[in-house]
Design a protein around this motif. Structure first.
Motif, PDB file in Angstrom:
ATOM      1  N   VAL A   1       1.737  -2.665  -2.759  1.00  0.00           N
ATOM      2  CA  VAL A   1       1.479  -2.223  -1.386  1.00  0.00           C
ATOM      3  C   VAL A   1       2.116  -0.854  -1.140  1.00  0.00           C
ATOM      4  CG1 VAL A   1       1.951  -2.710   1.055  1.00  0.00           C
ATOM      5  CG2 VAL A   1       1.220  -4.549  -0.472  1.00  0.00           C
ATOM      6  N   LEU A   2       3.331  -0.644  -1.642  1.00  0.00           N
ATOM      7  CA  LEU A   2       3.997   0.646  -1.488  1.00  0.00           C
ATOM      8  C   LEU A   2       3.233   1.757  -2.214  1.00  0.00           C
ATOM      9  CD1 LEU A   2       7.783  -0.263  -1.961  1.00  0.00           C
ATOM     10  CD2 LEU A   2       6.567   0.179   0.179  1.00  0.00           C
ATOM     11  N   LEU A   3       2.765   1.465  -3.427  1.00  0.00           N
ATOM     12  CA  LEU A   3       2.077   2.478  -4.218  1.00  0.00           C
ATOM     13  C   LEU A   3       0.650   2.717  -3.747  1.00  0.00           C
ATOM     14  CD1 LEU A   3       3.287   1.673  -7.856  1.00  0.00           C
ATOM     15  CD2 LEU A   3       4.143   3.372  -6.252  1.00  0.00           C
ATOM     16  N   ASN A   4       0.158   1.866  -2.872  1.00  0.00           N
ATOM     17  CA  ASN A   4      -1.191   2.054  -2.338  1.00  0.00           C
ATOM     18  C   ASN A   4      -1.193   2.925  -1.090  1.00  0.00           C
ATOM     19  OD1 ASN A   4      -4.053   1.366  -2.561  1.00  0.00           O
ATOM     20  ND2 ASN A   4      -3.763   0.195  -0.683  1.00  0.00           N
TER      21      ASN A   4
ATOM     22  N   ILE B   1      -0.733  -4.011 -11.399  1.00  0.00           N
ATOM     23  CA  ILE B   1      -2.012  -3.338 -11.617  1.00  0.00           C
ATOM     24  C   ILE B   1      -3.160  -4.136 -11.001  1.00  0.00           C
ATOM     25  CG2 ILE B   1      -3.676  -2.643 -13.382  1.00  0.00           C
ATOM     26  CD1 ILE B   1      -1.350  -0.732 -13.049  1.00  0.00           C
ATOM     27  N   PHE B   2      -3.125  -5.448 -11.123  1.00  0.00           N
ATOM     28  CA  PHE B   2      -4.174  -6.296 -10.541  1.00  0.00           C
ATOM     29  C   PHE B   2      -4.180  -6.184  -9.018  1.00  0.00           C
ATOM     30  CE2 PHE B   2      -3.460  -8.429 -14.642  1.00  0.00           C
ATOM     31  CZ  PHE B   2      -4.772  -8.481 -15.111  1.00  0.00           C
ATOM     32  N   TYR B   3      -2.989  -6.256  -8.418  1.00  0.00           N
ATOM     33  CA  TYR B   3      -2.901  -6.164  -6.963  1.00  0.00           C
ATOM     34  C   TYR B   3      -3.334  -4.781  -6.477  1.00  0.00           C
ATOM     35  CZ  TYR B   3      -0.190 -10.468  -7.282  1.00  0.00           C
ATOM     36  OH  TYR B   3       0.220 -11.749  -7.535  1.00  0.00           O
ATOM     37  N   LEU B   4      -2.924  -3.759  -7.206  1.00  0.00           N
ATOM     38  CA  LEU B   4      -3.263  -2.395  -6.814  1.00  0.00           C
ATOM     39  C   LEU B   4      -4.773  -2.169  -6.864  1.00  0.00           C
ATOM     40  CD1 LEU B   4      -1.778   0.131  -5.910  1.00  0.00           C
ATOM     41  CD2 LEU B   4      -1.654   0.849  -8.301  1.00  0.00           C
ATOM     42  N   SER B   5      -5.402  -2.694  -7.902  1.00  0.00           N
ATOM     43  CA  SER B   5      -6.862  -2.564  -8.017  1.00  0.00           C
ATOM     44  C   SER B   5      -7.563  -3.281  -6.869  1.00  0.00           C
ATOM     45  CB  SER B   5      -7.332  -3.130  -9.352  1.00  0.00           C
ATOM     46  OG  SER B   5      -6.747  -2.440 -10.433  1.00  0.00           O
ATOM     47  N   ALA B   6      -7.070  -4.471  -6.518  1.00  0.00           N
ATOM     48  CA  ALA B   6      -7.676  -5.221  -5.423  1.00  0.00           C
ATOM     49  C   ALA B   6      -7.453  -4.538  -4.082  1.00  0.00           C
ATOM     50  CB  ALA B   6      -7.098  -6.635  -5.389  1.00  0.00           C
ATOM     51  N   LEU B   7      -6.268  -3.971  -3.879  1.00  0.00           N
ATOM     52  CA  LEU B   7      -5.966  -3.291  -2.621  1.00  0.00           C
ATOM     53  C   LEU B   7      -6.879  -2.082  -2.396  1.00  0.00           C
ATOM     54  CD1 LEU B   7      -2.058  -3.377  -2.626  1.00  0.00           C
ATOM     55  CD2 LEU B   7      -3.550  -4.459  -0.939  1.00  0.00           C
ATOM     56  N   GLN B   8      -7.201  -1.389  -3.474  1.00  0.00           N
ATOM     57  CA  GLN B   8      -8.042  -0.205  -3.350  1.00  0.00           C
ATOM     58  C   GLN B   8      -9.491  -0.559  -3.022  1.00  0.00           C
ATOM     59  OE1 GLN B   8      -7.298   1.798  -7.067  1.00  0.00           O
ATOM     60  NE2 GLN B   8      -5.378   2.688  -6.344  1.00  0.00           N
ATOM     61  N   ASN B   9      -9.856  -1.816  -3.191  1.00  0.00           N
ATOM     62  CA  ASN B   9     -11.213  -2.269  -2.862  1.00  0.00           C
ATOM     63  C   ASN B   9     -11.323  -2.853  -1.461  1.00  0.00           C
ATOM     64  OD1 ASN B   9     -12.469  -1.575  -5.328  1.00  0.00           O
ATOM     65  ND2 ASN B   9     -11.612  -3.398  -6.306  1.00  0.00           N
ATOM     66  N   ILE B  10     -10.212  -2.924  -0.743  1.00  0.00           N
ATOM     67  CA  ILE B  10     -10.242  -3.429   0.631  1.00  0.00           C
ATOM     68  C   ILE B  10     -10.663  -2.301   1.567  1.00  0.00           C
ATOM     69  CG2 ILE B  10      -8.871  -4.393   2.522  1.00  0.00           C
ATOM     70  CD1 ILE B  10      -7.080  -5.715   0.472  1.00  0.00           C
ATOM     71  N   ASP B  11     -11.600  -2.566   2.427  1.00  0.00           N
ATOM     72  CA  ASP B  11     -12.103  -1.573   3.371  1.00  0.00           C
ATOM     73  C   ASP B  11     -10.979  -1.185   4.347  1.00  0.00           C
ATOM     74  OD1 ASP B  11     -13.495   0.040   5.084  1.00  0.00           O
ATOM     75  OD2 ASP B  11     -15.121  -1.385   5.473  1.00  0.00           O
ATOM     76  N   GLN B  12     -10.652   0.098   4.381  1.00  0.00           N
ATOM     77  CA  GLN B  12      -9.557   0.574   5.235  1.00  0.00           C
ATOM     78  C   GLN B  12      -9.863   0.420   6.719  1.00  0.00           C
ATOM     79  OE1 GLN B  12      -6.444   1.588   4.160  1.00  0.00           O
ATOM     80  NE2 GLN B  12      -7.292   0.751   2.250  1.00  0.00           N
ATOM     81  N   SER B  13     -11.148   0.265   7.061  1.00  0.00           N
ATOM     82  CA  SER B  13     -11.494   0.090   8.478  1.00  0.00           C
ATOM     83  C   SER B  13     -10.909  -1.198   9.045  1.00  0.00           C
ATOM     84  CB  SER B  13     -13.016   0.095   8.650  1.00  0.00           C
ATOM     85  OG  SER B  13     -13.617  -0.987   7.956  1.00  0.00           O
ATOM     86  N   ILE B  14     -10.661  -2.165   8.176  1.00  0.00           N
ATOM     87  CA  ILE B  14     -10.044  -3.424   8.625  1.00  0.00           C
ATOM     88  C   ILE B  14      -8.640  -3.154   9.139  1.00  0.00           C
ATOM     89  CG2 ILE B  14      -9.309  -5.732   7.919  1.00  0.00           C
ATOM     90  CD1 ILE B  14     -11.483  -5.675   5.787  1.00  0.00           C
ATOM     91  N   TYR B  15      -7.882  -2.338   8.395  1.00  0.00           N
ATOM     92  CA  TYR B  15      -6.522  -2.006   8.812  1.00  0.00           C
ATOM     93  C   TYR B  15      -6.538  -1.123  10.059  1.00  0.00           C
ATOM     94  CZ  TYR B  15      -4.928  -3.821   4.310  1.00  0.00           C
ATOM     95  OH  TYR B  15      -4.658  -4.630   3.241  1.00  0.00           O
ATOM     96  N   GLU B  16      -7.511  -0.231  10.140  1.00  0.00           N
ATOM     97  CA  GLU B  16      -7.614   0.634  11.312  1.00  0.00           C
ATOM     98  C   GLU B  16      -7.880  -0.194  12.569  1.00  0.00           C
ATOM     99  OE1 GLU B  16     -10.597   3.506  10.497  1.00  0.00           O
ATOM    100  OE2 GLU B  16      -9.483   4.453   8.855  1.00  0.00           O
ATOM    101  N   ALA B  17      -8.759  -1.186  12.447  1.00  0.00           N
ATOM    102  CA  ALA B  17      -9.046  -2.059  13.584  1.00  0.00           C
ATOM    103  C   ALA B  17      -7.812  -2.861  13.980  1.00  0.00           C
ATOM    104  CB  ALA B  17     -10.206  -3.001  13.236  1.00  0.00           C
TER     105      ALA B  17
END
Length: 295
Positions: A96-99, A179-195
């Protein structure tokens, strides 16, 4: 006529597909399934070398009265219960920090944390053995910082030897799971966090309400693979503590090695102990799938 042509084309397509995978299937059967079946048959035998004979379930009955096996099982389960949750949480936190898009030198940090995974198992185990020696760098730093009054016997004390093994495993495999978590985090739509931010959700609330639920399949995957890896723990124990002091850090895999090559060779009983790992992996995987709640 047309139906017959279509049928022939389907058969040809299937044959072509089987031709491509036939060699791989053959290799898997010869080098994977055949040894598994042979090991299962061997677990019902006793004796040395080729002079083995069937003894039924005697080897499996021996497991429950074997104090060394119970010690190895206890140690391995202890590593599993302590190290795996710490490693999973640490890998998730680091990912999460590195993302964070605002973080600079992300490539350097990612490489540095992942680097232990590609380090030689023997090499890093030997380095850890010297770092955590009585006169090692770790004790030297602790003494200079006045955190301890005297050197800690990391390798020769039963309690601290277990801690050393847990630290070594965590250091090596945290980056792998990251690496697995980082790859999955990068595939999450950032609009969800913005909302979520627009709704007033804090970073902590976003982590537990968005990140963790969306990473649930990856968390399950890394939990199962980490469980399998810990149950098969061998290199660190063998090279750092050699199972000592007094079997205090002995793992199941090292006990299998001892039964096969260190003690009087008993390949039948060693195969039995090996299948105890298989049973543990299956049971724990089922429990983890049930706990995840997904089909």
């Amino acid at each position: 006529m047309r139906n017959g042509t279509i049928a022939r084309q389907r058969v040809q397509t299937r044959l072509t597909g089987w031709m491509f995978i036939s060699l791989a299937v053959l290799m898997i059967c010869v080098f994977y399934f055949y040894p598994m079946i042979q090991a299962l048959l061997l677990s019902f035998k006793t004796g040395t070398g080729e002079a083995t004979h069937y003894t039924g379930l005697d080897n499996y009955k021996r497991l429950f009265s074997d104090k060394v096996f119970i010690t190895a099982l206890t140690n391995t389960c202890l590593y599993l219960l302590i190290q795996v949750p710490i490693m999973i949480l640490l890998a998730l936190f680091i990912s999460v920090l590195l993302n964070d898009s605002k973080l600079r030198f992300k490539g350097f940090f990612r490489t540095a944390i992942f680097l232990p995974c590609v380090t030689s198992l023997v090499a890093y185990s030997v380095i850890f053995k010297y770092l955590f020696g009585v006169d090692g760098l770790v004790n030297l730093m602790l003494l200079k910082l006045h955190l301890v009054a005297e050197p800690i016997h990391w390798i020769t004390d039963p309690f601290w030897a277990k801690i050393t093994i847990i630290i070594a495993i965590t250091w090596r495999w945290t980056g792998y799971n990251m690496i697995f978590y980082l790859s999955a985090l990068q595939n999450i739509d950032q609009s969800i966090y913005e909302a979520a931010r627009m709704d007033g959700a804090s970073s902590t609330r976003q982590f537990w309400s968005i990140t963790v639920p969306l990473l649930k399949p990856i968390i399950l995957f890394t939990s199962i693979t980490s469980t399998i890896g810990t149950l098969q723990l061998f290199d660190e124990v063998m090279n750092i503590t050699k199972g000592g002091p007094g079997n205090a850090t002995l793992s199941i895999s090292q006990y299998i090695y001892n039964l096969s090559f260190k003690y009087t060779p008993d390949f039948g009983y060693a195969a039995t102990v090996s299948y105890s790992i298989v049973v543990l992996i299956v049971l724990l995987s089922i429990i983890q799938f049930k706990a995840a709640g997904d089909k």
